[in-house]
Scaffold this active site. Structure first.
Site, short mmCIF file in Angstrom:
data_model
loop_
_atom_site.label_atom_id
_atom_site.label_comp_id
_atom_site.label_asym_id
_atom_site.label_seq_id
_atom_site.Cartn_x
_atom_site.Cartn_y
_atom_site.Cartn_z
N ARG A 38 -11.89 22.31 -2.53
CA ARG A 38 -12.14 21.69 -4.14
C ARG A 38 -10.62 20.49 -3.13
O ARG A 38 -10.65 18.73 -3.55
CB ARG A 38 -11.56 22.28 -5.13
CG ARG A 38 -10.82 22.79 -5.12
CD ARG A 38 -10.32 23.31 -6.31
NE ARG A 38 -9.01 24.76 -6.73
CZ ARG A 38 -9.62 25.64 -6.46
NH1 ARG A 38 -11.04 26.09 -6.36
NH2 ARG A 38 -9.21 26.69 -6.28
N CYS A 151 8.70 40.26 -3.36
CA CYS A 151 9.44 39.98 -3.10
C CYS A 151 10.80 40.73 -3.58
O CYS A 151 12.19 40.64 -3.28
CB CYS A 151 9.50 38.49 -3.91
SG CYS A 151 8.90 39.08 -5.45
N GLN A 178 12.84 39.18 -13.27
CA GLN A 178 11.76 39.35 -12.00
C GLN A 178 11.89 37.25 -12.81
O GLN A 178 11.88 36.67 -14.44
CB GLN A 178 10.85 39.17 -11.50
CG GLN A 178 11.09 40.60 -11.07
CD GLN A 178 10.38 41.70 -9.95
OE1 GLN A 178 9.98 42.65 -10.46
NE2 GLN A 178 9.16 40.73 -9.66
N GLY A 182 7.89 33.72 -9.72
CA GLY A 182 7.34 34.47 -9.26
C GLY A 182 6.10 35.04 -8.92
O GLY A 182 5.31 35.43 -8.38
N LYS A 207 4.46 48.37 -5.24
CA LYS A 207 5.02 47.54 -5.07
C LYS A 207 6.38 48.22 -4.45
O LYS A 207 6.53 48.56 -3.06
CB LYS A 207 4.38 46.46 -4.90
CG LYS A 207 3.28 45.81 -4.35
CD LYS A 207 3.26 44.26 -4.73
CE LYS A 207 1.64 43.89 -5.17
NZ LYS A 207 2.19 42.57 -5.48
N HIS A 244 15.23 36.34 -8.81
CA HIS A 244 15.05 37.71 -8.90
C HIS A 244 16.71 38.55 -8.99
O HIS A 244 16.91 38.66 -7.86
CB HIS A 244 14.33 38.68 -7.87
CG HIS A 244 12.10 38.01 -8.21
ND1 HIS A 244 12.28 36.89 -9.34
CD2 HIS A 244 12.06 38.43 -7.69
CE1 HIS A 244 10.85 37.32 -9.26
NE2 HIS A 244 10.55 38.19 -8.03
N ASN A 327 13.35 34.33 -4.89
CA ASN A 327 12.33 34.90 -5.20
C ASN A 327 11.59 33.76 -3.77
O ASN A 327 10.26 35.26 -3.55
CB ASN A 327 11.78 35.19 -6.31
CG ASN A 327 11.48 34.71 -6.96
OD1 ASN A 327 12.36 33.36 -7.83
ND2 ASN A 327 10.48 33.96 -7.62
N1 LIG Z 1 7.24 35.83 -4.34
C1 LIG Z 1 7.52 34.65 -4.95
O1 LIG Z 1 7.95 34.70 -5.52
C2 LIG Z 1 5.99 34.73 -4.88
C3 LIG Z 1 5.28 35.47 -4.38
N2 LIG Z 1 3.65 34.86 -4.98
C4 LIG Z 1 2.60 35.08 -4.64
O2 LIG Z 1 2.16 34.47 -3.23
C5 LIG Z 1 0.84 33.87 -3.10
C6 LIG Z 1 -0.05 33.12 -3.50
O3 LIG Z 1 0.94 32.37 -4.73
P1 LIG Z 1 0.78 31.09 -5.59
O4 LIG Z 1 1.22 29.96 -4.39
O5 LIG Z 1 0.97 31.21 -6.43
O6 LIG Z 1 -0.18 31.14 -5.54
P2 LIG Z 1 -1.43 29.44 -6.35
O7 LIG Z 1 -2.37 30.00 -6.79
O8 LIG Z 1 -0.49 28.54 -6.65
O9 LIG Z 1 -2.04 28.87 -4.23
C7 LIG Z 1 -3.15 29.62 -3.91
C8 LIG Z 1 -3.29 28.69 -3.14
O10 LIG Z 1 -4.35 29.10 -2.62
C9 LIG Z 1 -5.87 28.18 -2.10
N3 LIG Z 1 -6.50 28.74 -2.79
C10 LIG Z 1 -7.75 29.20 -3.95
N4 LIG Z 1 -9.27 29.50 -3.94
C11 LIG Z 1 -9.07 28.86 -2.42
C12 LIG Z 1 -10.43 29.25 -1.44
N5 LIG Z 1 -10.90 29.46 -2.30
N6 LIG Z 1 -9.87 28.31 0.26
C13 LIG Z 1 -8.67 28.22 0.67
N7 LIG Z 1 -8.29 28.37 -0.67
C14 LIG Z 1 -8.12 28.95 -1.49
C15 LIG Z 1 -5.16 27.08 -3.86
O11 LIG Z 1 -6.01 25.82 -2.87
P3 LIG Z 1 -5.77 24.24 -3.94
O12 LIG Z 1 -5.00 23.89 -4.70
O13 LIG Z 1 -6.73 24.24 -3.33
O14 LIG Z 1 -6.75 25.84 -4.92
C16 LIG Z 1 -3.77 27.29 -3.13
O15 LIG Z 1 -3.64 26.95 -1.85
C17 LIG Z 1 -0.05 35.12 -3.69
O16 LIG Z 1 -0.30 36.92 -3.27
C18 LIG Z 1 1.05 35.97 -5.45
O17 LIG Z 1 0.98 36.71 -4.96
C19 LIG Z 1 3.55 34.04 -5.36
C20 LIG Z 1 4.52 33.13 -6.18
C21 LIG Z 1 6.19 33.18 -6.21
N1 LIG Z 2 4.83 39.62 -7.58
C1 LIG Z 2 5.88 39.22 -7.58
C2 LIG Z 2 5.88 37.59 -6.65
C3 LIG Z 2 5.68 38.83 -5.31
O1 LIG Z 2 6.36 38.76 -4.44
O2 LIG Z 2 3.60 38.92 -4.97
P1 LIG Z 2 3.46 39.37 -3.61
O3 LIG Z 2 3.92 41.26 -3.54
O4 LIG Z 2 2.27 39.33 -3.97
O5 LIG Z 2 4.29 38.74 -2.62
C4 LIG Z 2 6.16 38.00 -8.89
O6 LIG Z 2 5.72 38.32 -9.35
O7 LIG Z 2 7.27 38.01 -9.31
#
Ligand SMILES: NC(=O)C1=CN([C@@H]2O[C@H](COP(=O)(O)OP(=O)(O)OC[C@H]3O[C@@H](n4cnc5c(N)ncnc54)[C@H](OP(=O)(O)O)[C@@H]3O)[C@@H](O)[C@H]2O)C=CC1
Ligand SMILES: N[C@@H](CC(=O)OP(=O)(O)O)C(=O)O
Length: 348
Positions: A38, A151, A178, A182, A207, A244, A327
């Site tokens: 999309r 994280c 947190q 996240g 985790k 966090h 984070n």
């Molecule tokens: N350490 C931290 O604090 C954080 C860790 N995380 C982790 O990071 C990861 C990503 O999270 P987050 O960024 O929030 O996720 P989002 O939902 O914000 O982003 C997901 C990404 O995947 C893409 N996507 C969705 N569906 C598809 C598909 N079918 N094919 C290819 N790409 C696709 C989306 O594209 P599109 O825009 O086109 O839908 C978007 O770029 C997760 O594993 C989460 O647990 C997340 C946030 C913070």
């Molecule tokens: N689970 C963490 C974000 C994160 O690190 O996720 P993952 O383990 O999927 O990368 C939060 O919610 O704050």
């Protein structure tokens, strides 16, 4: 000549942080941004709901998003991809890129606990990168998947490593507070968190309790022998946007006074001479009685330092302290980029 890199899941919350870190990077040239079908074909600025505190980097705004397909022409001269995909999608897509010879530095949890996949914090267990050769032999691909931890795990383990090396670890208890980032932009509804706290984050405690033992384990005979100290985590979501905070209680094998803990943490700086672009001093100690605080301390080291305060005796364990991490930088995109910088420095 810079190394051409791409970001998988570039439009998501972690993907946006990767874009920020890589847009003007001295070693990497960001040439491929992928997302879902999309978004494919759209300019990045149109495909992405950008919510970072600085505008989309100028050179990125008009880049066209491509499908997450390693055979797509946009990936042909890319050597490294950074994965910001949700775990279920990472499970599907990341091997496809490794099979095409790409190095996949992943923030996703999908492959972290696989025996032949390095789960790495370069200050803690960089030698685990040697698993890449085992992975290539076992999976028959020329690329590789290298993961950074969850994280909250990164925050705790960076502070535990100097303590373990000097005094040994018997038991660790961690309570987290947190930030909502996240969970991604849409992860926690505002009505759920404003004037509230949620004592549950799916899979987070599991985790922390498993990834920590792999990270602090020993690479022996081509596999990681997990560390054997006891660890328990209790994870909470709080009304903070980024940052966090963790309350950490430690029982050491050898007696340790708070001053000794502070000294080993402050001296812990194994990467300092490598000149890695995303590097910052891993642990910064604050002396004030009421620090660290997310709003005041999360940007220490451009979001790459863990800020530690209130190191003090504990009447049940030996010592307790507070630790704070950005984070989505140290805890996510910055962790992967630092892994890639370290890999290039040591193996490229
Ligand atoms: N350490 C931290 O604090 C954080 C860790 N995380 C982790 O990071 C990861 C990503 O999270 P987050 O960024 O929030 O996720 P989002 O939902 O914000 O982003 C997901 C990404 O995947 C893409 N996507 C969705 N569906 C598809 C598909 N079918 N094919 C290819 N790409 C696709 C989306 O594209 P599109 O825009 O086109 O839908 C978007 O770029 C997760 O594993 C989460 O647990 C997340 C946030 C913070
Ligand atoms: N689970 C963490 C974000 C994160 O690190 O996720 P993952 O383990 O999927 O990368 C939060 O919610 O704050």
């Amino acid at each position: 000549m810079k190394i051409k890199v791409g970001v998988l899941g570039a439009t998501g919350s972690v993907g946006q942080r990767f874009v920020q870190l890589l847009a003007e990077h001295p070693i990497f040239e960001l040439t491929a941004l992928s997302a879902s079908e999309r978004s494919a074909g759209k300019k990045y600025k149109d495909a992405c709901y950008w919510f970072q505190d600085r505008d989309i980097p100028e050179k990125i705004k008009d880049m066209v998003v491509i499908p997450t397909d390693p055979k797509h022409e946009g990936f042909e001269d890319v050597d490294i991809v950074f994965s910001a995909l949700p775990s279920d999608l990472a499970k599907k897509f990341e091997p496809e890129f490794a099979k095409e010879g790409k190095l996949v530095f992943s923030n996703a949890s999908a492959y972290r606990m696989e025996e032949d996949v390095p789960l790495v914090i370069p200050e803690v267990n960089a030698d685990h990168l040697e698993l890449i050769e085992i992975q290539r032999e076992q999976r028959g691909w020329d690329g590789a998947i290298i993961t950074n931890p969850n994280c909250s795990t990164i925050c705790a383990v960076i502070t535990l490593k100097p303590i373990m090396d000097k005094f040994g670890l018997e038991s660790v208890i961690i309570t987290t507070m947190q930030a909502v980032s996240g969970a991604g932009y849409n992860g926690v509804p505002s009505m759920a968190i404003l004037d509230n706290l949620i004592p549950f984050i799916k899979n987070e405690e599991e985790k922390m309790q498993t990834e920590s033992l792999k990270l602090l384990g020993t690479l022996k005979d081509d596999k990681v022998e997990f560390a054997n100290f006891k660890i328990s985590a209790s994870c909470n979501r709080v009304a903070v946007i980024d940052g966090h905070t963790e309350s950490i209680f430690v029982k050491t094998k050898e007696r340790a006074e708070p001053e000794e803990i502070k000294e080993v943490m402050d001296k812990f700086d194994p990467l300092k001479d490598l000149n890695l672009p995303t590097y910052a001093k891993p642990i910064v100690i604050r002396e004030e009685v009421d620090r660290p605080q997310p709003r005041l301390d999360r940007n220490e080291g451009n979001g790459m330092s863990i800020v530690v305060g209130r190191i003090r005796k504990d009447p049940i364990f030996d010592v307790k302290y507070s630790a704070l991490e950005h984070n989505t930088i140290r805890g996510a995109a910055g962790a992967s980029v630092l892994n890639a910088e370290y890999f290039v420095k040591k193996y490229w």
